[in-house]
Design a protein around this motif. Structure first.
Motif, short mmCIF file in Angstrom:
data_model
loop_
_atom_site.label_atom_id
_atom_site.label_comp_id
_atom_site.label_asym_id
_atom_site.label_seq_id
_atom_site.Cartn_x
_atom_site.Cartn_y
_atom_site.Cartn_z
N ALA A 104 0.82 -1.21 0.00
CA ALA A 104 0.00 0.00 0.00
C ALA A 104 0.85 1.26 0.00
O ALA A 104 0.46 2.29 -0.56
CB ALA A 104 -0.92 0.00 1.22
N TYR A 105 2.03 1.18 0.60
CA TYR A 105 2.92 2.35 0.72
C TYR A 105 3.68 2.62 -0.57
O TYR A 105 3.89 3.78 -0.94
CB TYR A 105 3.89 2.11 1.87
CG TYR A 105 4.87 3.23 2.09
CD1 TYR A 105 4.49 4.39 2.76
CD2 TYR A 105 6.19 3.12 1.65
CE1 TYR A 105 5.39 5.42 2.97
CE2 TYR A 105 7.09 4.14 1.86
CZ TYR A 105 6.69 5.29 2.52
OH TYR A 105 7.59 6.31 2.73
N ALA A 106 4.09 1.57 -1.28
CA ALA A 106 4.93 1.74 -2.47
C ALA A 106 4.14 2.34 -3.63
O ALA A 106 3.02 1.90 -3.91
CB ALA A 106 5.52 0.40 -2.88
N PRO A 107 4.68 3.34 -4.34
CA PRO A 107 3.93 4.01 -5.41
C PRO A 107 3.96 3.30 -6.75
O PRO A 107 3.15 3.61 -7.63
CB PRO A 107 4.62 5.37 -5.51
CG PRO A 107 6.04 5.09 -5.12
CD PRO A 107 5.96 4.03 -4.07
N ASP A 108 4.88 2.37 -6.97
CA ASP A 108 4.94 1.68 -8.26
C ASP A 108 5.59 0.31 -8.06
O ASP A 108 6.06 -0.03 -6.98
CB ASP A 108 5.70 2.51 -9.30
CG ASP A 108 7.11 2.89 -8.85
OD1 ASP A 108 7.84 2.02 -8.34
OD2 ASP A 108 7.48 4.08 -9.01
N GLU A 109 5.62 -0.48 -9.14
CA GLU A 109 6.11 -1.85 -9.04
C GLU A 109 7.58 -1.92 -8.68
O GLU A 109 8.00 -2.81 -7.93
CB GLU A 109 5.85 -2.59 -10.36
CG GLU A 109 4.40 -2.98 -10.57
CD GLU A 109 3.91 -3.94 -9.51
OE1 GLU A 109 4.58 -4.95 -9.25
OE2 GLU A 109 2.85 -3.67 -8.90
N ASP A 110 8.39 -1.00 -9.20
CA ASP A 110 9.82 -1.04 -8.90
C ASP A 110 10.06 -0.82 -7.41
O ASP A 110 10.85 -1.54 -6.78
CB ASP A 110 10.56 0.03 -9.70
CG ASP A 110 10.63 -0.30 -11.19
OD1 ASP A 110 10.47 -1.49 -11.54
OD2 ASP A 110 10.83 0.63 -11.99
N GLU A 111 9.37 0.15 -6.83
CA GLU A 111 9.56 0.39 -5.40
C GLU A 111 8.91 -0.68 -4.55
O GLU A 111 9.39 -1.00 -3.47
CB GLU A 111 9.03 1.78 -5.02
CG GLU A 111 9.91 2.91 -5.54
CD GLU A 111 9.71 4.20 -4.76
OE1 GLU A 111 9.38 4.13 -3.56
OE2 GLU A 111 9.88 5.26 -5.36
N ARG A 112 7.81 -1.25 -5.06
CA ARG A 112 7.17 -2.32 -4.30
C ARG A 112 8.11 -3.49 -4.11
O ARG A 112 8.09 -4.17 -3.06
CB ARG A 112 5.89 -2.77 -5.00
CG ARG A 112 5.04 -3.72 -4.17
CD ARG A 112 3.69 -3.95 -4.81
NE ARG A 112 3.78 -4.75 -6.01
CZ ARG A 112 3.72 -6.09 -6.02
NH1 ARG A 112 3.56 -6.75 -4.89
NH2 ARG A 112 3.79 -6.76 -7.15
N ALA A 113 8.96 -3.74 -5.08
CA ALA A 113 9.88 -4.88 -5.01
C ALA A 113 10.94 -4.70 -3.92
O ALA A 113 11.50 -5.69 -3.44
CB ALA A 113 10.56 -5.09 -6.36
N ILE A 114 11.21 -3.46 -3.55
CA ILE A 114 12.28 -3.22 -2.57
C ILE A 114 11.77 -2.57 -1.27
O ILE A 114 12.55 -2.35 -0.35
CB ILE A 114 13.38 -2.33 -3.17
CG1 ILE A 114 12.81 -0.98 -3.59
CG2 ILE A 114 14.03 -3.02 -4.36
CD1 ILE A 114 13.88 0.03 -4.03
#
Length: 254
Positions: A104-114
């Motif tokens: 929920a916090y991550a704004p996109d897929e790249d950031e969600r992965a990390i």
């Protein structure tokens, strides 16, 4: 114990009313219970949000945890965060909450992965057990809802508060609320045989649970914004006289 209502609207925020959020305090310890849409704003209006000593989430529907992302921004990026926090905030939530809340916090897929929130929080998976959180004994029990969800019994100094979370009627609730001083019960809608099972309580059902449990005081919360709250209260009061609808900003001594 002292109970403060940050928000009490069910499923979504209502007009000028935040979704589910509560504070329970004793001995200088501040326990957050739910952090739904709009509750961080209400928390800031009432006190320093860095006063939170621990947070408990009954389940991961947005109306109970949506402002967790905003809390993360505050605790990570406030210029005085390092001075005003006492280490990682303990968070008690259903298993897998750290992944769900990071998503929920991550704004996109790249950031969600990390994205990893373990720099800010210490997550504890809820089990059917009693744990000590600050000065409180908190007992969690699974309840009947479409996603993993828990109700809680909070005890301190010989006083007790039960909170249903979101649930339909179930045997676990009867055990949870037995002989508590105060029951904070969701009452999302009026009673009807066409309501979907395993989801929410009506005002009447909440009152019946309180009556069976020998509860001293019944506080109703989580009324849906499109529900007639007066009708919910009336049907509860017919079963459990002096039932009360909580109000945002209200404070109750338990």
């Amino acid at each position: 114990m002292r109970l403060t209502i940050l928000g009490c609207a069910g499923s979504i925020p209502g007009p000028d009313t935040a979704a589910s959020g509560y504070l329970i305090e004793a001995d200088g310890f501040v326990l957050g219970l739910e952090l739904g849409n709009g509750t961080l704003a209400r928390l800031q209006a009432l006190r320093d949000p860095f006063d939170l000593d621990a947070l408990v989430l009954s389940h991961l529907h947005p109306d109970h945890c949506a402002d967790f992302s905003a809390l993360t921004v505050l605790r990570r990026y406030h210029p005085e965060a390092a001075l005003r926090t006492n280490g990682k905030l303990p968070v008690y939530a259903p298993n897998g909450a750290h992944h769900r809340l990071a998503n929920a916090y991550a704004p996109d897929e790249d950031e969600r992965a990390i994205t990893d929130l373990s720099d800010t929080y210490q997550f504890h998976g809820l089990l059917e057990e009693t744990v000590e959180i600050g000065p409180f004994e908190v007992t969690a029990v699974p309840v009947d809802h479409p996603t993993p969800a828990f109700g809680f019994r909070v005890c301190h100094g010989g006083r007790s508060l039960a909170y249903t979370g979101d649930t339909g009627p179930c045997e676990a609730l009867d055990k949870l609320v037995r002989d508590v001083d105060v029951l904070l019960a969701e009452a999302s809608w009026t009673d009807s045989p066409v309501r979907p099972p395993g989801m929410h309580l009506s005002g009447k059902q909440a009152a019946e649970i309180a009556l069976r449990g020998g509860v001293d005081r019944l506080l109703l919360t989580h009324v849906l914004p499109w529900t007639d709250s007066a009708a919910v209260l009336a049907e509860a009061d017919a079963v459990f006289p002096r039932a009360e609808l909580v109000q945002q900003g209200a404070v109750y001594d338990v």
